[in-house]
Design a protein around this motif. Structure first.
Motif, PDB file in Angstrom:
ATOM      1  N   ASP A 175      -3.328   0.056  -2.857  1.00 55.34           N
ATOM      2  CA  ASP A 175      -4.115  -0.308  -1.680  1.00 55.34           C
ATOM      3  C   ASP A 175      -5.130  -1.350  -2.138  1.00 55.34           C
ATOM      4  O   ASP A 175      -6.089  -1.029  -2.840  1.00 55.34           O
ATOM      5  CB  ASP A 175      -4.815   0.933  -1.124  1.00 55.34           C
ATOM      6  CG  ASP A 175      -5.680   0.614   0.090  1.00 55.34           C
ATOM      7  OD1 ASP A 175      -5.818  -0.571   0.449  1.00 55.34           O
ATOM      8  OD2 ASP A 175      -6.233   1.571   0.673  1.00 55.34           O
ATOM      9  N   THR A 219      -7.430  -2.802  -0.672  1.00 53.16           N
ATOM     10  CA  THR A 219      -8.795  -2.660  -0.179  1.00 53.16           C
ATOM     11  C   THR A 219      -9.618  -1.749  -1.083  1.00 53.16           C
ATOM     12  O   THR A 219     -10.833  -1.635  -0.906  1.00 53.16           O
ATOM     13  CB  THR A 219      -8.826  -2.105   1.256  1.00 53.16           C
ATOM     14  OG1 THR A 219      -8.329  -0.768   1.268  1.00 53.16           O
ATOM     15  CG2 THR A 219      -7.984  -2.968   2.190  1.00 53.16           C
ATOM     16  N   ALA A 259       0.835  -1.204   0.000  1.00 50.94           N
ATOM     17  CA  ALA A 259       0.000   0.000   0.000  1.00 50.94           C
ATOM     18  C   ALA A 259       0.868   1.252   0.000  1.00 50.94           C
ATOM     19  O   ALA A 259       0.478   2.284  -0.563  1.00 50.94           O
ATOM     20  CB  ALA A 259      -0.928  -0.011   1.202  1.00 50.94           C
ATOM     21  N   VAL A 312      -2.763  -0.950   7.252  1.00 51.56           N
ATOM     22  CA  VAL A 312      -1.601  -0.048   7.260  1.00 51.56           C
ATOM     23  C   VAL A 312      -1.347   0.513   8.655  1.00 51.56           C
ATOM     24  O   VAL A 312      -0.197   0.684   9.072  1.00 51.56           O
ATOM     25  CB  VAL A 312      -1.810   1.099   6.249  1.00 51.56           C
ATOM     26  CG1 VAL A 312      -0.706   2.136   6.374  1.00 51.56           C
ATOM     27  CG2 VAL A 312      -1.848   0.539   4.823  1.00 51.56           C
TER      28      VAL A 312
END
Length: 251
Positions: free
Chosen positions: A67, A69, A42, A99
């Motif tokens: 990232d 997600t 990320a 993170v």
């Protein structure tokens, strides 16, 4: 001419959360076996540093920051890796801690937004990643998907990690179902379930007391397990959860 056992020469791998620790160990093991490796993180600087480290060791690696997600970022990252190498043969979903780091606490005192961080990363991140890489794998008739899970899905521990364990349990259920859909098309789907690892303070002391092999697991241990599951030799292994726990759990 026969290739050495567990050779990954010519294979293209993407490893999430590979900037350090277990993820970097996985990336290094795959690269050592001959694979080209895309290092996802990320944090872009961490991805770049890890990729450069592998390149300096003589391996073929690139940074692939995103990232996971965020489905849009993940798809863009996968598209970029495919454009660079022509495809992805091996997808290792290793990223497992948000993170901001691991959080601990009693479930009864937790809030839904705390659970969401783990579900988004460990379940939806895995699902979105698989959806992005699977079409190419199915089209070419060969692929390896490996989810890194935790023995916390199997055994309760008084550490205050209910949401994390639940997200890992969801990943286990998902990989078993996905394996049943893809095996006849040459794509295997497995999980590697980790016990006490040497990436947190106090792990070695706990492992010496609880593990039949009296030490905590290392990035090298995890990398070796992933390299096997990614290999041609593991073509008859799918839908399985492989415990890598030093003998702390034996059932």
């Amino acid at each position: 001419m026969f290739l050495p056992l567990f050779s990954l020469t010519g294979r293209r791998a993407l490893v999430t959360g590979a900037g350090r620790g277990m993820g970097l160990g996985i990336a290094r093991a795959l690269a050592r076996q001959g694979a080209q490796v895309a290092v996802n993180e990320a944090l872009p600087e961490r991805a770049q540093e890890a990729a450069e480290c592998l390149v300096n060791e003589g391996y073929d690696a690139i940074a692939a920051p995103a990232d996971i997600t965020d489905p849009a970022q993940l798809r863009e990252m996968v598209t970029g890796v495919k454009a660079r190498w022509g495809g992805i043969d091996i997808f290792v979903a290793n990223a497992g801690v948000p993170v901001g780091g691991m959080t601990y606490g009693r479930f009864v005192e937790s809030a839904p937004e705390e659970w969401k961080a783990y579900i988004d990363l460990n379940l939806y991140g895995l699902m979105h990643g698989c959806q992005a890489v699977l079409p190419g794998m199915l089209e070419q008739g060969w692929g390896r998907i490996i989810a890194i899970t935790s023995e916390s899905w199997r055994a309760g521990v008084p550490m205050g990690i209910a949401a994390y364990a639940a997200s890992k349990a969801g990943a286990v259920g998902f990989i078993r179902q996905l394996a049943s859909e893809t095996g006849r098309q040459g794509v295997t789907v497995n999980a590697l379930s980790l016990g006490t690892m040497n990436n947190w303070e106090g792990a070695e002391a706990i492992a010496r007391k609880s593990c039949a092999v009296a030490r905590a697991g290392s990035p090298q241990d995890v990398g070796a397990g992933v390299a096997y599951l990614a290999s041609e030799e593991a073509s008859w292994v799918t839908g399985q959860v492989h415990a890598l726990n030093g003998g702390s759990l034996t059932a």
